[in-house]
Design a protein around this motif. Structure first.
Motif, PDB file in Angstrom:
ATOM      1  N   MET A 151       0.832  -1.207   0.000  1.00 19.89           N
ATOM      2  CA  MET A 151       0.000   0.000   0.000  1.00 19.89           C
ATOM      3  C   MET A 151       0.870   1.262   0.000  1.00 19.89           C
ATOM      4  SD  MET A 151      -3.065   0.243   2.699  1.00 19.89           S
ATOM      5  CE  MET A 151      -2.104   1.306   3.780  1.00 19.89           C
ATOM      6  N   GLU A 152       1.875   1.259   0.856  1.00 20.42           N
ATOM      7  CA  GLU A 152       2.753   2.432   0.959  1.00 20.42           C
ATOM      8  C   GLU A 152       3.578   2.639  -0.314  1.00 20.42           C
ATOM      9  OE1 GLU A 152       2.782   4.802   2.898  1.00 20.42           O
ATOM     10  OE2 GLU A 152       2.331   4.238   4.946  1.00 20.42           O
ATOM     11  N   THR A 153       4.054   1.529  -0.889  1.00 21.94           N
ATOM     12  CA  THR A 153       4.850   1.646  -2.112  1.00 21.94           C
ATOM     13  C   THR A 153       3.988   2.239  -3.222  1.00 21.94           C
ATOM     14  OG1 THR A 153       6.100  -0.306  -1.454  1.00 21.94           O
ATOM     15  CG2 THR A 153       6.330   0.369  -3.730  1.00 21.94           C
ATOM     16  N   LEU A 154       2.767   1.724  -3.345  1.00 27.64           N
ATOM     17  CA  LEU A 154       1.858   2.210  -4.381  1.00 27.64           C
ATOM     18  C   LEU A 154       1.547   3.696  -4.159  1.00 27.64           C
ATOM     19  CD1 LEU A 154      -0.097   1.515  -6.749  1.00 27.64           C
ATOM     20  CD2 LEU A 154      -1.850   1.110  -5.010  1.00 27.64           C
ATOM     21  N   ARG A 155       1.225   4.029  -2.927  1.00 32.79           N
ATOM     22  CA  ARG A 155       0.825   5.391  -2.601  1.00 32.79           C
ATOM     23  C   ARG A 155       1.934   6.407  -2.909  1.00 32.79           C
ATOM     24  NH1 ARG A 155      -1.804   6.491   3.344  1.00 32.79           N
ATOM     25  NH2 ARG A 155      -2.301   8.682   3.043  1.00 32.79           N
ATOM     26  N   GLN A 156       3.168   6.067  -2.468  1.00 32.40           N
ATOM     27  CA  GLN A 156       4.271   7.001  -2.683  1.00 32.40           C
ATOM     28  C   GLN A 156       4.689   7.048  -4.158  1.00 32.40           C
ATOM     29  OE1 GLN A 156       5.792   9.074  -0.086  1.00 32.40           O
ATOM     30  NE2 GLN A 156       6.464  10.047  -1.998  1.00 32.40           N
ATOM     31  N   THR A 157       4.585   5.914  -4.857  1.00 32.02           N
ATOM     32  CA  THR A 157       4.941   5.907  -6.285  1.00 32.02           C
ATOM     33  C   THR A 157       3.966   6.790  -7.064  1.00 32.02           C
ATOM     34  OG1 THR A 157       5.814   3.664  -6.077  1.00 32.02           O
ATOM     35  CG2 THR A 157       5.325   4.403  -8.301  1.00 32.02           C
ATOM     36  N   VAL A 158       2.675   6.643  -6.767  1.00 29.50           N
ATOM     37  CA  VAL A 158       1.657   7.459  -7.451  1.00 29.50           C
ATOM     38  C   VAL A 158       1.891   8.947  -7.144  1.00 29.50           C
ATOM     39  CG1 VAL A 158      -0.824   8.007  -7.449  1.00 29.50           C
ATOM     40  CG2 VAL A 158      -0.068   5.633  -7.640  1.00 29.50           C
ATOM     41  N   LYS A 159       2.190   9.222  -5.894  1.00 29.52           N
ATOM     42  CA  LYS A 159       2.468  10.601  -5.470  1.00 29.52           C
ATOM     43  C   LYS A 159       3.661  11.172  -6.251  1.00 29.52           C
ATOM     44  CE  LYS A 159       2.085  14.083  -2.693  1.00 29.52           C
ATOM     45  NZ  LYS A 159       0.875  14.892  -2.581  1.00 29.52           N
ATOM     46  N   ASN A 160       4.717  10.357  -6.368  1.00 31.48           N
ATOM     47  CA  ASN A 160       5.905  10.807  -7.106  1.00 31.48           C
ATOM     48  C   ASN A 160       5.571  11.082  -8.574  1.00 31.48           C
ATOM     49  OD1 ASN A 160       7.325  10.432  -4.754  1.00 31.48           O
ATOM     50  ND2 ASN A 160       8.462   8.627  -5.429  1.00 31.48           N
ATOM     51  N   LEU A 161       4.782  10.199  -9.171  1.00 33.29           N
ATOM     52  CA  LEU A 161       4.421  10.368 -10.585  1.00 33.29           C
ATOM     53  C   LEU A 161       3.555  11.615 -10.767  1.00 33.29           C
ATOM     54  CD1 LEU A 161       3.692   6.637 -11.501  1.00 33.29           C
ATOM     55  CD2 LEU A 161       5.495   8.069 -12.501  1.00 33.29           C
ATOM     56  N   HIS A 162       2.694  11.837  -9.792  1.00 37.78           N
ATOM     57  CA  HIS A 162       1.816  13.002  -9.854  1.00 37.78           C
ATOM     58  C   HIS A 162       2.648  14.291  -9.820  1.00 37.78           C
ATOM     59  CE1 HIS A 162      -1.729  15.393  -9.310  1.00 37.78           C
ATOM     60  NE2 HIS A 162      -1.224  15.927  -8.211  1.00 37.78           N
ATOM     61  N   ARG A 163       3.603  14.355  -8.870  1.00 35.04           N
ATOM     62  CA  ARG A 163       4.469  15.543  -8.756  1.00 35.04           C
ATOM     63  C   ARG A 163       5.336  15.714 -10.002  1.00 35.04           C
ATOM     64  NH1 ARG A 163       3.682  19.076  -4.470  1.00 35.04           N
ATOM     65  NH2 ARG A 163       5.790  19.794  -4.904  1.00 35.04           N
ATOM     66  N   ASP A 164       5.671  14.584 -10.609  1.00 35.60           N
ATOM     67  CA  ASP A 164       6.545  14.562 -11.791  1.00 35.60           C
ATOM     68  C   ASP A 164       5.762  14.941 -13.061  1.00 35.60           C
ATOM     69  OD1 ASP A 164       9.014  13.842 -13.129  1.00 35.60           O
ATOM     70  OD2 ASP A 164       8.016  12.012 -13.801  1.00 35.60           O
ATOM     71  N   GLY A 165       4.436  14.903 -12.965  1.00 36.44           N
ATOM     72  CA  GLY A 165       3.594  15.246 -14.123  1.00 36.44           C
ATOM     73  C   GLY A 165       3.468  14.104 -15.123  1.00 36.44           C
ATOM     74  N   THR A 166       3.807  12.885 -14.709  1.00 32.93           N
ATOM     75  CA  THR A 166       3.784  11.763 -15.659  1.00 32.93           C
ATOM     76  C   THR A 166       2.758  10.693 -15.283  1.00 32.93           C
ATOM     77  OG1 THR A 166       5.686  10.938 -14.409  1.00 32.93           O
ATOM     78  CG2 THR A 166       6.159  11.934 -16.543  1.00 32.93           C
ATOM     79  N   LEU A 167       1.921  10.992 -14.274  1.00 33.43           N
ATOM     80  CA  LEU A 167       0.984   9.968 -13.804  1.00 33.43           C
ATOM     81  C   LEU A 167       0.018   9.529 -14.894  1.00 33.43           C
ATOM     82  CD1 LEU A 167      -0.184   8.223 -11.533  1.00 33.43           C
ATOM     83  CD2 LEU A 167      -1.511  10.183 -10.765  1.00 33.43           C
ATOM     84  N   TRP A 168      -0.450  10.473 -15.705  1.00 30.66           N
ATOM     85  CA  TRP A 168      -1.485  10.114 -16.680  1.00 30.66           C
ATOM     86  C   TRP A 168      -0.946   9.915 -18.092  1.00 30.66           C
ATOM     87  CZ3 TRP A 168      -5.020   7.893 -14.241  1.00 30.66           C
ATOM     88  CH2 TRP A 168      -5.383   8.325 -12.970  1.00 30.66           C
TER      89      TRP A 168
END
Ligand SMILES: [Fe+2]
Ligand SMILES: [Fe+2]
Length: 272
Positions: free
Chosen positions: A195-212
């Motif tokens: 759960m934590e790995t997923l949450r922080q990875t998504v957060k990192n991608l979001h900040r990076d602008g590459t989530l979507w």
């Protein structure tokens, strides 16, 4: 007993790191960065568990464990220091480490709890780390060669995780930790870790602008579930932990020994 050598890694972690240091791949970079964010606090907890567990042993048992415990603490302390430098660069790239605060809060809640629970949690995490380490050492190309410093950092860390994978487990057993609790902690740690790995990875991608971005999701699918996928390759060794007669040394660590042998120019042994 395991002979644990503490090594000073010859990489310069003072220099900044690139936004997509892992083969230009946004997903893999975000995932490894997330894991790195958990290390300074997580590894301090592992050190405290092993140190406090050691103190609870009867003197005769302490002698048996002394050198190994010292090596374990030295290795994890070195990992913490380098990952803290690494994480400093991530801060400057605009990423936000939210995992760390949650880790600290959980560890605070464990204060005063029987040290065998600390060791049960640590042994479960160390099993996770060891199977992840073996996977990384068998697939070093997936780290890319854009930044050799980081590839070396991850593989050195992996090799040492593989080396000391039984320390917390053996202390847990020596202190009379039960099979039931060992398994119970593994279930909880698994849920939390994923759960934590997923949450922080998504957060990192979001900040990076590459989530979507489509390429991010394609990379995630292939890295996790593809032909050499992480989930696919680590499921069976993860499952073995639930066996009553399981011991970490039953699982091979030849990739770690090979890496250390082939890359002795990348580190200086400083004792153990
Ligand atoms: Fe470590
Ligand atoms: Fe470790």
């Amino acid at each position: 007993m395991t002979d644990l050598v503490v090594r000073r890694l010859l990489v310069d972690m003072e220099q900044p790191i690139a936004r997509h240091w892992c083969a230009g791949d946004a997903f893999r970079t975000a995932l490894f960065n997330a894991l790195s964010m958990s290390f300074p606090t997580g590894e301090q907890f592992f050190i405290d568990s092993v140190r406090n567990g050691f103190k609870e042993l009867p003197p005769a048992q302490q002698e048996k464990f002394r050198a190994e415990v010292q090596g374990f603490i030295g290795q994890e302390a070195t990992h913490r220091r380098l990952h803290a430098l690494y994480n400093g660069h991530l801060d400057r790239l605009g990423l936000v480490n939210e995992w760390e605060a949650r880790n600290l809060e959980r560890f605070r809640q464990l204060e005063g709890v029987d040290v065998r629970h600390w060791l049960g949690i640590t042994a479960a995490n160390e099993h996770f780390t060891a199977i992840l380490a073996e996977f990384m050492l068998r697939n070093p190309d997936l780290l890319g060669d854009a930044d050799p410093r980081l590839a070396t950092l991850w593989l050195w860390h992996s090799a040492e995780e593989s080396e000391h994978k039984s320390t917390a487990f053996d202390l847990y057993q020596a202190l009379g930790g039960s099979h039931e609790w060992r398994v119970k902690w593994m279930k909880r740690v698994t849920t939390l870790f994923l759960m934590e790995t997923l949450r922080q990875t998504v957060k990192n991608l979001h900040r990076d602008g590459t989530l979507w971005q489509w390429s991010t999701w394609r990379s995630a699918a292939s890295y996790l579930f593809g032909k050499r996928g992480l989930v696919r390759e680590t499921y069976a060794p993860w499952r073995e932990y639930f066996r009553r007669d399981f011991h970490p040394n039953q699982q091979g660590s030849s990739a770690a020994a090979r890496w250390l042998r082939d890359h002795s120019d990348q580190y200086v042994p400083v004792g153990g």
